[in-house]
Write a protein that holds these residues in place. Structure first.
Motif, PDB file in Angstrom:
ATOM      1  N   PHE A   1      11.754  90.465 -57.862  1.00  0.00           N
ATOM      2  CA  PHE A   1      10.999  91.315 -58.763  1.00  0.00           C
ATOM      3  C   PHE A   1      11.628  92.695 -58.848  1.00  0.00           C
ATOM      4  N   ASP A   2      12.960  92.718 -58.870  1.00  0.00           N
ATOM      5  CA  ASP A   2      13.690  93.983 -58.943  1.00  0.00           C
ATOM      6  C   ASP A   2      14.219  94.177 -60.366  1.00  0.00           C
ATOM      7  N   PHE A   3      13.803  95.265 -61.001  1.00  0.00           N
ATOM      8  CA  PHE A   3      14.243  95.582 -62.357  1.00  0.00           C
ATOM      9  C   PHE A   3      14.928  96.942 -62.357  1.00  0.00           C
ATOM     10  N   GLN A   4      16.098  96.974 -62.957  1.00  0.00           N
ATOM     11  CA  GLN A   4      16.830  98.228 -63.147  1.00  0.00           C
ATOM     12  C   GLN A   4      17.003  98.419 -64.652  1.00  0.00           C
ATOM     13  N   PHE A   5      16.061  99.102 -65.258  1.00  0.00           N
ATOM     14  CA  PHE A   5      16.067  99.226 -66.709  1.00  0.00           C
ATOM     15  C   PHE A   5      17.336  99.921 -67.202  1.00  0.00           C
ATOM     16  N   PHE A   6      17.895  99.365 -68.263  1.00  0.00           N
ATOM     17  CA  PHE A   6      19.119  99.873 -68.882  1.00  0.00           C
ATOM     18  C   PHE A   6      20.276  99.943 -67.890  1.00  0.00           C
ATOM     19  N   ALA A   7      20.351  98.962 -66.998  1.00  0.00           N
ATOM     20  CA  ALA A   7      21.414  98.955 -65.991  1.00  0.00           C
ATOM     21  C   ALA A   7      22.766  98.621 -66.614  1.00  0.00           C
ATOM     22  N   PHE A   8      22.789  97.690 -67.565  1.00  0.00           N
ATOM     23  CA  PHE A   8      24.020  97.238 -68.216  1.00  0.00           C
ATOM     24  C   PHE A   8      25.050  96.780 -67.184  1.00  0.00           C
ATOM     25  N   GLU A   9      24.588  96.006 -66.204  1.00  0.00           N
ATOM     26  CA  GLU A   9      25.447  95.418 -65.186  1.00  0.00           C
ATOM     27  C   GLU A   9      25.228  93.908 -65.171  1.00  0.00           C
ATOM     28  N   SER A  10      26.291  93.166 -64.903  1.00  0.00           N
ATOM     29  CA  SER A  10      26.218  91.707 -64.955  1.00  0.00           C
ATOM     30  C   SER A  10      25.234  91.130 -63.939  1.00  0.00           C
ATOM     31  N   ASP A  11      25.011  91.826 -62.837  1.00  0.00           N
ATOM     32  CA  ASP A  11      24.074  91.344 -61.829  1.00  0.00           C
ATOM     33  C   ASP A  11      22.621  91.638 -62.199  1.00  0.00           C
ATOM     34  N   TYR A  12      22.418  92.403 -63.253  1.00  0.00           N
ATOM     35  CA  TYR A  12      21.062  92.770 -63.666  1.00  0.00           C
ATOM     36  C   TYR A  12      20.811  92.409 -65.137  1.00  0.00           C
ATOM     37  N   VAL A  13      21.136  91.177 -65.468  1.00  0.00           N
ATOM     38  CA  VAL A  13      20.886  90.683 -66.833  1.00  0.00           C
ATOM     39  C   VAL A  13      20.275  89.279 -66.743  1.00  0.00           C
ATOM     40  N   SER A  14      19.275  89.133 -65.902  1.00  0.00           N
ATOM     41  CA  SER A  14      18.739  87.804 -65.629  1.00  0.00           C
ATOM     42  C   SER A  14      17.723  87.344 -66.668  1.00  0.00           C
ATOM     43  N   ILE A  15      16.918  88.265 -67.189  1.00  0.00           N
ATOM     44  CA  ILE A  15      15.819  87.862 -68.068  1.00  0.00           C
ATOM     45  C   ILE A  15      15.972  88.473 -69.458  1.00  0.00           C
ATOM     46  N   PRO A  16      15.876  87.675 -70.502  1.00  0.00           N
ATOM     47  CA  PRO A  16      15.690  86.224 -70.544  1.00  0.00           C
ATOM     48  C   PRO A  16      17.027  85.490 -70.424  1.00  0.00           C
ATOM     49  N   SER A  17      16.974  84.210 -70.186  1.00  0.00           N
ATOM     50  CA  SER A  17      18.196  83.405 -70.107  1.00  0.00           C
ATOM     51  C   SER A  17      18.801  83.254 -71.503  1.00  0.00           C
ATOM     52  N   GLY A  18      20.064  83.670 -71.632  1.00  0.00           N
ATOM     53  CA  GLY A  18      20.736  83.545 -72.921  1.00  0.00           C
ATOM     54  C   GLY A  18      20.980  82.106 -73.316  1.00  0.00           C
ATOM     55  N   HIS A  19      21.346  81.270 -72.339  1.00  0.00           N
ATOM     56  CA  HIS A  19      21.562  79.852 -72.625  1.00  0.00           C
ATOM     57  C   HIS A  19      20.275  79.185 -73.112  1.00  0.00           C
ATOM     58  N   ALA A  20      19.158  79.496 -72.436  1.00  0.00           N
ATOM     59  CA  ALA A  20      17.879  78.919 -72.849  1.00  0.00           C
ATOM     60  C   ALA A  20      17.506  79.382 -74.254  1.00  0.00           C
ATOM     61  N   THR A  21      17.750  80.656 -74.531  1.00  0.00           N
ATOM     62  CA  THR A  21      17.454  81.182 -75.858  1.00  0.00           C
ATOM     63  C   THR A  21      18.255  80.458 -76.930  1.00  0.00           C
ATOM     64  N   SER A  22      19.558  80.311 -76.698  1.00  0.00           N
ATOM     65  CA  SER A  22      20.431  79.695 -77.702  1.00  0.00           C
ATOM     66  C   SER A  22      20.092  78.238 -77.935  1.00  0.00           C
ATOM     67  N   ILE A  23      19.911  77.466 -76.860  1.00  0.00           N
ATOM     68  CA  ILE A  23      19.697  76.033 -77.041  1.00  0.00           C
ATOM     69  C   ILE A  23      18.319  75.757 -77.653  1.00  0.00           C
ATOM     70  N   PHE A  24      17.322  76.571 -77.329  1.00  0.00           N
ATOM     71  CA  PHE A  24      16.019  76.367 -77.955  1.00  0.00           C
ATOM     72  C   PHE A  24      16.016  76.850 -79.402  1.00  0.00           C
ATOM     73  N   ALA A  25      16.793  77.876 -79.706  1.00  0.00           N
ATOM     74  CA  ALA A  25      16.933  78.289 -81.103  1.00  0.00           C
ATOM     75  C   ALA A  25      17.598  77.181 -81.904  1.00  0.00           C
ATOM     76  N   PHE A  26      18.633  76.573 -81.326  1.00  0.00           N
ATOM     77  CA  PHE A  26      19.307  75.452 -81.987  1.00  0.00           C
ATOM     78  C   PHE A  26      18.341  74.288 -82.196  1.00  0.00           C
ATOM     79  N   ALA A  27      17.562  73.957 -81.153  1.00  0.00           N
ATOM     80  CA  ALA A  27      16.598  72.857 -81.263  1.00  0.00           C
ATOM     81  C   ALA A  27      15.548  73.161 -82.320  1.00  0.00           C
ATOM     82  N   ALA A  28      15.104  74.420 -82.385  1.00  0.00           N
ATOM     83  CA  ALA A  28      14.098  74.793 -83.383  1.00  0.00           C
ATOM     84  C   ALA A  28      14.657  74.671 -84.794  1.00  0.00           C
ATOM     85  N   VAL A  29      15.908  75.106 -84.985  1.00  0.00           N
ATOM     86  CA  VAL A  29      16.532  75.021 -86.308  1.00  0.00           C
ATOM     87  C   VAL A  29      16.650  73.566 -86.753  1.00  0.00           C
TER      88      VAL A  29
END
Length: 264
Positions: A124-152
């Motif tokens: 439950f650690d959030f670093q707002f506007f961190a712009f670091e690869s270790d702090y870009v967990s939410i939301p999942s980009g893969h989940a977003t893309s594949i569900f957008a594809f499925a919706a389309v």
């Protein structure tokens, strides 16, 4: 029937999100760590299907091809065919790319720590506007893309929605099982991925691009032949004729997007 108010919906959503953060995320992370090496290798293969590259590059290529061919091959039929191709691929590209862009922005704004930092900072650690690869967990980009594809694809081919969303769910879950995202990351990515194409469809329908509002509510493709080719429910295709009957003064039965006759 009483529906939840907006405030009640917000309370319910926040409660479910809290349960996900506090209980499900650590549990799923612990279970993912117990998977066998062969299972991890399998889900690492599956997770690559959630990359947006294989969805966007072909779509963009078809879009450019259709635009070029439409300018070179004049004529009513050619113009209509290439116009339909441009509208369909444009809708797919905007939906998937747009959802992915929103996900990237949210990732960097929210700055949630990835699961690999669980032992040091927790889940439950959030670093707002961190712009670091270790702090870009939410939301999942893969989940977003594949569900957008499925919706389309599901919007074009309603009968395949169950299969499409099931496959998308497993691909999104693979992000959790290989330990690069928490469960709530994948869930919120799925919600974003599903929601965005429907927002785009609404904007397209308002301008009568590819879609239009169906009588009595809902949406439908503007091309009856494409509906038939995609095996849309017969009730939806009949609604095209019903529209003409209504214009002539004869009553028609309203049809929703999923093809069910309303009031039946």
């Amino acid at each position: 029937m009483r529906y939840f108010t907006l405030c009640e919906q917000a309370v319910l959503a926040l409660s479910l999100l809290a349960i996900g953060f506090l209980l499900i995320d650590p549990f799923m992370l612990e279970r993912a760590g117990r998977l066998s090496d062969s299972a991890c290798d399998f889900f690492k293969f599956v997770t690559d299907l959630g990359r947006s590259h294989w969805m966007l590059f072909p779509t963009a290529a078809i879009l450019v091809f259709a635009i070029v061919m439409r300018r070179r091959h004049l004529g009513f039929r050619n113009e209509a065919a290439y116009g339909l191709m441009i509208s369909a691929t444009g809708f797919a590209f905007v939906s998937i790319a747009g959802a992915g862009l929103v996900a990237v922005l949210l990732k960097n704004i929210l700055g949630r720590a990835r699961p690999k930092l669980f032992d040091t900072v927790g889940h439950f650690d959030f670093q707002f506007f961190a712009f670091e690869s270790d702090y870009v967990s939410i939301p999942s980009g893969h989940a977003t893309s594949i569900f957008a594809f499925a919706a389309v694809i599901g919007i074009f081919w309603p009968r395949g929605r169950l299969l499409l969303y099931t496959l998308a769910a497993w691909i999104a879950l693979s992000r959790v099982l290989i330990g690069v995202h928490y469960f709530t990351d994948a869930v919120l990515g799925a919600i974003l991925g599903i929601s965005f194409p429907f927002l785009v469809r609404d904007r397209f329908a308002a301008r009568r691009w590819l879609f239009e509002y169906a009588p009595g509510g809902g949406y439908r493709l503007r091309a009856p032949r494409v509906q038939a080719w995609l095996n849309w429910p017969e009730a939806v295709r009949r609604s095209q004729a019903h529209t003409g009957q209504a214009a002539a003064g004869r009553p028609s039965r309203p049809v929703s997007f999923d093809g069910r006759l309303r009031g039946a």
